[in-house]
Design an enzyme around this catalytic site. Structure first.
Site, PDB file in Angstrom:
ATOM      1  N   ASP A 125       0.818  -1.215   0.000  1.00  0.00           N
ATOM      2  CA  ASP A 125       0.000   0.000   0.000  1.00  0.00           C
ATOM      3  C   ASP A 125       0.851   1.264   0.000  1.00  0.00           C
ATOM      4  O   ASP A 125       2.041   1.234   0.342  1.00  0.00           O
ATOM      5  CB  ASP A 125      -0.872   0.041   1.268  1.00  0.00           C
ATOM      6  CG  ASP A 125      -1.959  -1.018   1.264  1.00  0.00           C
ATOM      7  OD1 ASP A 125      -1.933  -1.896   0.391  1.00  0.00           O
ATOM      8  OD2 ASP A 125      -2.815  -0.953   2.161  1.00  0.00           O
ATOM      9  N   HIS A 175       3.843  -2.211   2.914  1.00  0.00           N
ATOM     10  CA  HIS A 175       3.772  -0.839   2.393  1.00  0.00           C
ATOM     11  C   HIS A 175       5.002  -0.510   1.554  1.00  0.00           C
ATOM     12  O   HIS A 175       6.083  -1.059   1.794  1.00  0.00           O
ATOM     13  CB  HIS A 175       3.656   0.171   3.537  1.00  0.00           C
ATOM     14  CG  HIS A 175       2.358   0.058   4.282  1.00  0.00           C
ATOM     15  ND1 HIS A 175       2.149  -0.912   5.251  1.00  0.00           N
ATOM     16  CD2 HIS A 175       1.202   0.756   4.191  1.00  0.00           C
ATOM     17  CE1 HIS A 175       0.908  -0.792   5.714  1.00  0.00           C
ATOM     18  NE2 HIS A 175       0.313   0.209   5.096  1.00  0.00           N
TER      19      HIS A 175
HETATM   20 ZN   LIG Z   1      -2.643   3.135   3.268  1.00  0.00          ZN
END
Ligand SMILES: [Zn+2]
Length: 295
Positions: free
Chosen positions: A111, A256
């Site tokens: 992400d 991430h």
């Molecule tokens: Zn996020």
């Protein structure tokens, strides 16, 4: 070429052999090996290729795992509350996924990118091991790093939506939610020529209204069943053990790739090697869920 495609399509339609599929991917696409979506877009083959049978969804619903000693008790408690609630909510939504089916497959998801360093580095690791990743990109960052988005797509990874501004969608009204989804979809489409059909809502925050607007826009909401907690700790070892200690069939793993996630990049080779050693196939979400990743 057009003639070839038509002839091929007829043969495929008649025989319905899966071998046709891979042959056609090479012929039409030449972009990415096994990119099913190329087939869908080029020939508009019906969605029947992706059978919409989600009967497994509520029967094989995983608990969300992952922990960190770096977090305060209060944060852990509210995180657990969210996990319990979202699991219950997912049972009421046919297009909201916490995990995939009970097969020895897992998906790596990233992400908050793209950025100027970590995203490309992560793509490099995935390519080195020959596995596909799933990038939930932010519209605002896509505008800043279009070349990274192109790189991810051209190398066969999925380029998906994480909204435009990374705000909690369940705090917004209908028009604002629509704007967040549409704006991110448009900016991604302007770069790769396709609008995603998967969104991960920022912070996983979702309610009836968010799910409804996502569905109207033909998006499935994809959350996660393992949180590597790479956002909470800057230690490749802990990120690694969150995955290794908890891995199950059908896990969707949250990581991430914003610019301060260098540790995720460092932890990734160990995670991939361990998953493969334990016999898990690392797949993209389209393969795992049987839903086309693009509109
Ligand atoms: Zn996020």
């Amino acid at each position: 070429m057009v003639q070839k495609v038509i002839i091929f399509f007829i043969i495929c339609s008649v025989s319905l052999l899966s071998s046709c599929e891979s042959k056609e991917v090479k012929e039409v696409g030449g972009v990415a090996q096994g990119n099913h979506n190329m087939v869908l877009k080029e020939n508009t083959i019906p969605e029947a290729r992706f059978p919409a049978d989600f009967s497994w969804k509520n029967e094989y619903l995983l608990e969300i795992m992952g922990e960190s000693s770096f977090l305060e008790k209060k944060t852990v408690a509210s995180m657990q509350k969210w996990r319990d609630e979202i699991i219950e909510f997912s049972k009421t939504q046919d297009r909201l996924f916490i995990n995939g089916p009970n097969k020895k497959q897992v998906a790596l998801t990233f992400d908050d990118g793209p950025d100027s360093t970590v995203t490309s580095a992560v793509i490099g690791v995935l390519d080195k091991y020959g596995v596909k990743g799933n990038f939930f990109f932010l519209g605002s960052e896509v505008e800043k790093h279009p070349e990274v988005v192109k790189e991810a797509y051209e190398k066969g990874h999925l380029v998906l939506s994480h909204s435009y501004n990374h705000i909690q969608l369940d705090q917004l009204g209908e028009a604002e939610i629509q704007n967040e989804i549409e704006r991110a979809g448009n900016v991604i489409e302007s770069i790769i020529g396709k609008e995603p059909a998967f969104i991960r809502t920022p912070y996983g925050s979702t309610n009836e209204l968010v799910a409804g607007v996502a569905k109207e826009n033909k998006y499935s909401i994809i959350l996660w069943s393992i949180d590597s907690l790479d956002w909470a700790q800057k230690s490749p070892d802990v990120i690694y053990s969150n995955v290794d200690a908890n891995i199950r069939n059908g896990d969707i793993i949250l990581m991430h790739t914003d610019s301060d996630e260098y540790d995720t990049y460092e932890a990734l080779p160990g995670i991939i090697e361990k998953l493969q050693e334990r016999g898990f196939e690392i797949v993209d979400l389209e393969t795992m869920l049987g839903i086309p990743a693009y509109q």
